[in-house]
Design a protein around this motif. Structure first.
Motif, PDB file in Angstrom:
ATOM      1  N   ASP A  42       2.752  13.474   0.528  1.00 22.73           N
ATOM      2  CA  ASP A  42       2.897  13.133  -0.762  1.00 22.73           C
ATOM      3  C   ASP A  42       2.237  11.867  -0.966  1.00 22.73           C
ATOM      4  OD1 ASP A  42       4.272  12.758  -3.188  1.00 22.73           O
ATOM      5  OD2 ASP A  42       5.820  13.462  -2.756  1.00 22.73           O
ATOM      6  N   ILE A  43       1.306  11.951  -1.845  1.00 27.45           N
ATOM      7  CA  ILE A  43       0.565  10.755  -2.123  1.00 27.45           C
ATOM      8  C   ILE A  43       0.799  10.385  -3.714  1.00 27.45           C
ATOM      9  CG2 ILE A  43      -1.562  11.928  -2.415  1.00 27.45           C
ATOM     10  CD1 ILE A  43      -2.965   9.452  -1.413  1.00 27.45           C
ATOM     11  N   SER A  44       1.286   8.908  -3.945  1.00 25.98           N
ATOM     12  CA  SER A  44       1.558   8.742  -5.239  1.00 25.98           C
ATOM     13  C   SER A  44       0.251   8.189  -6.003  1.00 25.98           C
ATOM     14  CB  SER A  44       2.427   7.747  -5.208  1.00 25.98           C
ATOM     15  OG  SER A  44       2.809   7.023  -6.468  1.00 25.98           O
ATOM     16  N   ILE A  45      -0.142   8.473  -7.077  1.00 25.93           N
ATOM     17  CA  ILE A  45      -1.253   8.107  -7.817  1.00 25.93           C
ATOM     18  C   ILE A  45      -0.864   7.880  -9.278  1.00 25.93           C
ATOM     19  CG2 ILE A  45      -3.517   8.525  -8.464  1.00 25.93           C
ATOM     20  CD1 ILE A  45      -4.077  10.277  -5.904  1.00 25.93           C
ATOM     21  N   PRO A  46      -0.622   6.943  -9.691  1.00 26.06           N
ATOM     22  CA  PRO A  46      -0.137   6.741 -11.192  1.00 26.06           C
ATOM     23  C   PRO A  46      -1.202   6.665 -12.125  1.00 26.06           C
ATOM     24  CG  PRO A  46      -0.417   4.519 -10.057  1.00 26.06           C
ATOM     25  CD  PRO A  46      -0.923   5.449  -8.888  1.00 26.06           C
ATOM     26  N   SER A  47      -2.588   6.616 -11.704  1.00 26.49           N
ATOM     27  CA  SER A  47      -3.729   6.714 -12.554  1.00 26.49           C
ATOM     28  C   SER A  47      -4.957   6.624 -12.048  1.00 26.49           C
ATOM     29  CB  SER A  47      -3.744   5.257 -13.562  1.00 26.49           C
ATOM     30  OG  SER A  47      -4.677   5.395 -14.559  1.00 26.49           O
ATOM     31  N   LEU A  48      -5.995   7.390 -12.872  1.00 27.18           N
ATOM     32  CA  LEU A  48      -7.316   7.417 -12.233  1.00 27.18           C
ATOM     33  C   LEU A  48      -8.239   6.443 -12.882  1.00 27.18           C
ATOM     34  CD1 LEU A  48      -8.023  11.380 -12.176  1.00 27.18           C
ATOM     35  CD2 LEU A  48      -7.249   9.854 -10.374  1.00 27.18           C
ATOM     36  N   ASN A  49      -7.628   5.609 -13.816  1.00 26.05           N
ATOM     37  CA  ASN A  49      -8.264   4.502 -14.578  1.00 26.05           C
ATOM     38  C   ASN A  49      -7.944   3.331 -13.782  1.00 26.05           C
ATOM     39  OD1 ASN A  49      -8.185   2.032 -16.283  1.00 26.05           O
ATOM     40  ND2 ASN A  49      -9.342   3.620 -17.496  1.00 26.05           N
ATOM     41  N   SER A  50      -9.022   2.387 -13.262  1.00 28.78           N
ATOM     42  CA  SER A  50      -8.989   1.369 -12.369  1.00 28.78           C
ATOM     43  C   SER A  50      -8.113   0.317 -12.978  1.00 28.78           C
ATOM     44  CB  SER A  50     -10.078   0.612 -11.994  1.00 28.78           C
ATOM     45  OG  SER A  50     -10.935   1.767 -10.973  1.00 28.78           O
ATOM     46  N   ASN A  51      -8.232   0.072 -14.339  1.00 30.49           N
ATOM     47  CA  ASN A  51      -7.245  -1.084 -14.855  1.00 30.49           C
ATOM     48  C   ASN A  51      -5.891  -0.637 -14.980  1.00 30.49           C
ATOM     49  OD1 ASN A  51      -9.628  -2.518 -15.717  1.00 30.49           O
ATOM     50  ND2 ASN A  51     -10.133  -1.393 -17.507  1.00 30.49           N
ATOM     51  N   THR A  52      -5.625   0.545 -15.330  1.00 29.74           N
ATOM     52  CA  THR A  52      -4.133   1.062 -15.360  1.00 29.74           C
ATOM     53  C   THR A  52      -3.716   1.016 -14.208  1.00 29.74           C
ATOM     54  OG1 THR A  52      -4.610   2.473 -17.323  1.00 29.74           O
ATOM     55  CG2 THR A  52      -2.710   2.945 -16.032  1.00 29.74           C
ATOM     56  N   TYR A  53      -4.381   1.432 -12.873  1.00 31.22           N
ATOM     57  CA  TYR A  53      -3.864   1.526 -11.464  1.00 31.22           C
ATOM     58  C   TYR A  53      -3.629   0.096 -11.373  1.00 31.22           C
ATOM     59  CZ  TYR A  53      -3.902   2.506  -6.843  1.00 31.22           C
ATOM     60  OH  TYR A  53      -3.540   2.641  -5.200  1.00 31.22           O
ATOM     61  N   LYS A  54      -4.444  -0.874 -11.255  1.00 30.00           N
ATOM     62  CA  LYS A  54      -4.101  -2.266 -10.969  1.00 30.00           C
ATOM     63  C   LYS A  54      -3.046  -2.958 -11.808  1.00 30.00           C
ATOM     64  CE  LYS A  54      -6.529  -6.552 -10.431  1.00 30.00           C
ATOM     65  NZ  LYS A  54      -7.709  -7.396 -10.410  1.00 30.00           N
ATOM     66  N   LEU A  55      -2.805  -2.566 -13.209  1.00 31.52           N
ATOM     67  CA  LEU A  55      -1.938  -3.026 -13.716  1.00 31.52           C
ATOM     68  C   LEU A  55      -0.344  -2.532 -13.465  1.00 31.52           C
ATOM     69  CD1 LEU A  55      -0.813  -4.277 -16.396  1.00 31.52           C
ATOM     70  CD2 LEU A  55      -0.779  -1.955 -17.382  1.00 31.52           C
ATOM     71  N   MET A  56      -0.395  -1.195 -12.770  1.00 30.93           N
ATOM     72  CA  MET A  56       0.917  -0.539 -12.255  1.00 30.93           C
ATOM     73  C   MET A  56       1.010  -1.100 -10.548  1.00 30.93           C
ATOM     74  SD  MET A  56       1.025   3.133 -14.123  1.00 30.93           S
ATOM     75  CE  MET A  56       2.564   3.459 -13.294  1.00 30.93           C
ATOM     76  N   ARG A  57      -0.134  -1.236 -10.091  1.00 33.21           N
ATOM     77  CA  ARG A  57       0.073  -1.421  -8.528  1.00 33.21           C
ATOM     78  C   ARG A  57      -0.050  -2.893  -8.204  1.00 33.21           C
ATOM     79  NH1 ARG A  57       2.752   2.725  -6.428  1.00 33.21           N
ATOM     80  NH2 ARG A  57       1.511   4.523  -6.075  1.00 33.21           N
ATOM     81  N   GLY A  58      -0.733  -3.704  -8.902  1.00 30.14           N
ATOM     82  CA  GLY A  58      -0.784  -5.135  -8.585  1.00 30.14           C
ATOM     83  C   GLY A  58      -2.141  -5.380  -8.181  1.00 30.14           C
ATOM     84  N   LYS A  59      -2.580  -4.395  -7.296  1.00 26.05           N
ATOM     85  CA  LYS A  59      -4.109  -4.348  -6.746  1.00 26.05           C
ATOM     86  C   LYS A  59      -4.684  -3.193  -6.852  1.00 26.05           C
ATOM     87  CE  LYS A  59      -2.224  -7.634  -3.226  1.00 26.05           C
ATOM     88  NZ  LYS A  59      -2.249  -7.985  -1.614  1.00 26.05           N
ATOM     89  N   ASP A  60      -5.964  -3.173  -6.648  1.00 25.93           N
ATOM     90  CA  ASP A  60      -6.918  -2.087  -6.943  1.00 25.93           C
ATOM     91  C   ASP A  60      -7.230  -1.315  -5.696  1.00 25.93           C
ATOM     92  OD1 ASP A  60      -8.253   0.055  -7.947  1.00 25.93           O
ATOM     93  OD2 ASP A  60      -9.690  -1.181  -8.925  1.00 25.93           O
ATOM     94  N   PHE A  61      -6.365  -0.123  -5.223  1.00 26.34           N
ATOM     95  CA  PHE A  61      -6.936   0.565  -4.109  1.00 26.34           C
ATOM     96  C   PHE A  61      -6.934   1.907  -4.487  1.00 26.34           C
ATOM     97  CE2 PHE A  61      -5.111  -3.207  -2.098  1.00 26.34           C
ATOM     98  CZ  PHE A  61      -5.744  -3.183  -0.636  1.00 26.34           C
ATOM     99  N   LEU A  62      -7.484   2.126  -5.609  1.00 23.72           N
ATOM    100  CA  LEU A  62      -7.565   3.467  -6.294  1.00 23.72           C
ATOM    101  C   LEU A  62      -8.652   4.439  -5.538  1.00 23.72           C
ATOM    102  CD1 LEU A  62      -6.981   5.920  -8.235  1.00 23.72           C
ATOM    103  CD2 LEU A  62      -8.727   4.624  -9.859  1.00 23.72           C
ATOM    104  N   GLU A  63      -9.733   3.660  -5.226  1.00 21.15           N
ATOM    105  CA  GLU A  63     -10.762   4.308  -4.599  1.00 21.15           C
ATOM    106  C   GLU A  63     -10.373   4.848  -3.057  1.00 21.15           C
ATOM    107  OE1 GLU A  63     -15.402   3.854  -3.115  1.00 21.15           O
ATOM    108  OE2 GLU A  63     -14.345   2.294  -4.004  1.00 21.15           O
ATOM    109  N   GLN A  64      -9.612   3.950  -2.429  1.00 21.43           N
ATOM    110  CA  GLN A  64      -9.147   4.394  -1.160  1.00 21.43           C
ATOM    111  C   GLN A  64      -8.179   5.485  -1.289  1.00 21.43           C
ATOM    112  OE1 GLN A  64     -10.211   3.173   1.875  1.00 21.43           O
ATOM    113  NE2 GLN A  64      -9.232   5.161   2.592  1.00 21.43           N
ATOM    114  N   ALA A  65      -7.264   5.605  -2.423  1.00 22.91           N
ATOM    115  CA  ALA A  65      -6.282   6.638  -2.393  1.00 22.91           C
ATOM    116  C   ALA A  65      -6.707   7.838  -2.730  1.00 22.91           C
ATOM    117  CB  ALA A  65      -5.247   5.865  -3.647  1.00 22.91           C
ATOM    118  N   LEU A  66      -7.922   7.790  -3.493  1.00 27.12           N
ATOM    119  CA  LEU A  66      -8.599   9.180  -3.884  1.00 27.12           C
ATOM    120  C   LEU A  66      -9.152   9.734  -2.698  1.00 27.12           C
ATOM    121  CD1 LEU A  66     -10.059   8.231  -7.328  1.00 27.12           C
ATOM    122  CD2 LEU A  66      -7.964   9.553  -6.848  1.00 27.12           C
ATOM    123  N   ILE A  67      -9.691   8.840  -1.845  1.00 26.69           N
ATOM    124  CA  ILE A  67     -10.378   9.176  -0.644  1.00 26.69           C
ATOM    125  C   ILE A  67      -9.578   9.926   0.393  1.00 26.69           C
ATOM    126  CG2 ILE A  67     -11.506   8.345   1.613  1.00 26.69           C
ATOM    127  CD1 ILE A  67     -13.022   6.183  -0.183  1.00 26.69           C
TER     128      ILE A  67
END
Length: 281
Positions: free
Chosen positions: A106-131
């Motif tokens: 179960d992987i939590s992904i709040p957004s596919l947009n880097s800016n929104t992801y960083k806003l919600m996560r505090g840091k930008d690990f979106l690319e790694q989460a998608l990988i």
């Protein structure tokens, strides 16, 4: 007992402003053997291993195997769901281990947009989460994407569903932002209006997204009482259920009597559910 969430570690790469588990404090002593003995006696239908980030837990494999062993003593097999942000790199050895031993990734992904992801996560690990999401599918795990709907990402569900369909994710769980624990401190920034939540539920139930995502979409829960039967345990062995004001402590795995657990849990839940309508106004 239907579900138990084992918050196995406080380690995390992210800095989510609404992180609920940040109120767990520091690790005094990892009582994982006592915790797993308790889980084995309780034998819930579903065990969610979370954190922090469980994939940063150096004892994760040992903990999962101990849970499996406990169930095997009764000729049973546990349903284990690993709840992860997917922010860290995962070795091939770990992928192979998870494939054979867990029932849901179960992987939590709040957004596919880097800016929104960083806003919600505090840091930008979106690319790694998608990988990691793609790798989990490729390794044959039962993959679920979880997205918690907030004011920040309320228009991004369709994008997540399109991504999930494209890479063949098994299911998508749509959550609602509840002001639990530390998340209560930033509810004005993230919590959706109740009418918006109900619209999301209605859209999913009416099949609005069926042409976009052809597999299972799990809608948000309507009220807090639908969480009945869900128990949490942190890495120090404290049993609790989340509330608007923090943790409602039930007891410690080393002290509580299994036969009295249902009464203790029901009593605590009743006190909390009385406030449910106030919390979701």
């Amino acid at each position: 007992m239907k579900n138990i969430c084992y918050e196995s570690t406080s380690k995390c790469l992210l800095a989510c402003p609404y992180c609920i588990s940040s109120d767990n404090g520091t690790l005094i002593q990892d009582n994982y053997q006592e915790i797993i003995n308790f889980i084995g006696k309780l034998r819930p239908e579903r065990i969610v291993i979370g954190g922090g980030e469980p994939l940063l837990d150096t004892l994760l494999k040992e903990k999962i195997q101990l849970i499996i062993n406990k169930y095997q003593e009764n000729n049973e097999k546990p349903y284990i769901s690993l709840s992860t942000s997917g922010a860290c790199k995962i070795s091939e050895e770990m992928w192979d281990f998870l494939k054979e031993r867990i029932q849901c990734f179960d992987i939590s992904i709040p957004s596919l947009n880097s800016n929104t992801y960083k806003l919600m996560r505090g840091k930008d690990f979106l690319e790694q989460a998608l990988i990691n999401t793609k790798k989990a599918v490729e390794h044959g795990l039962n993959v679920r994407i979880s997205i918690v709907m907030t004011k920040q990402n309320k228009n991004e569900l369709q994008d997540i569903l399109m991504f999930a369909e494209k890479i063949n994710v098994n299911s998508v769980k749509v959550g609602r932002y509840f002001p639990f624990r530390n998340a209560n401190n930033v509810r004005d920034i993230y919590e959706l209006d109740e009418t918006e939540v109900m619209q999301i539920i209605q859209d999913i139930n009416n099949g609005k997204y069926n042409d976009i995502y052809t597999k299972k979409i799990i809608p948000p829960i309507k009220t807090l009482d639908m969480m009945n039967g869900y128990l949490n345990v942190d890495f120090n062995g404290e049993l609790f259920i989340p509330t608007e004001y923090g943790k409602q402590i039930i007891g410690n795995v080393n002290e509580i009597n299994i036969t009295e657990l249902d009464n203790s849990l029901n009593e605590a839940q009743q006190k909390i559910f009385i406030k449910a309508k106030e919390i979701i106004k």
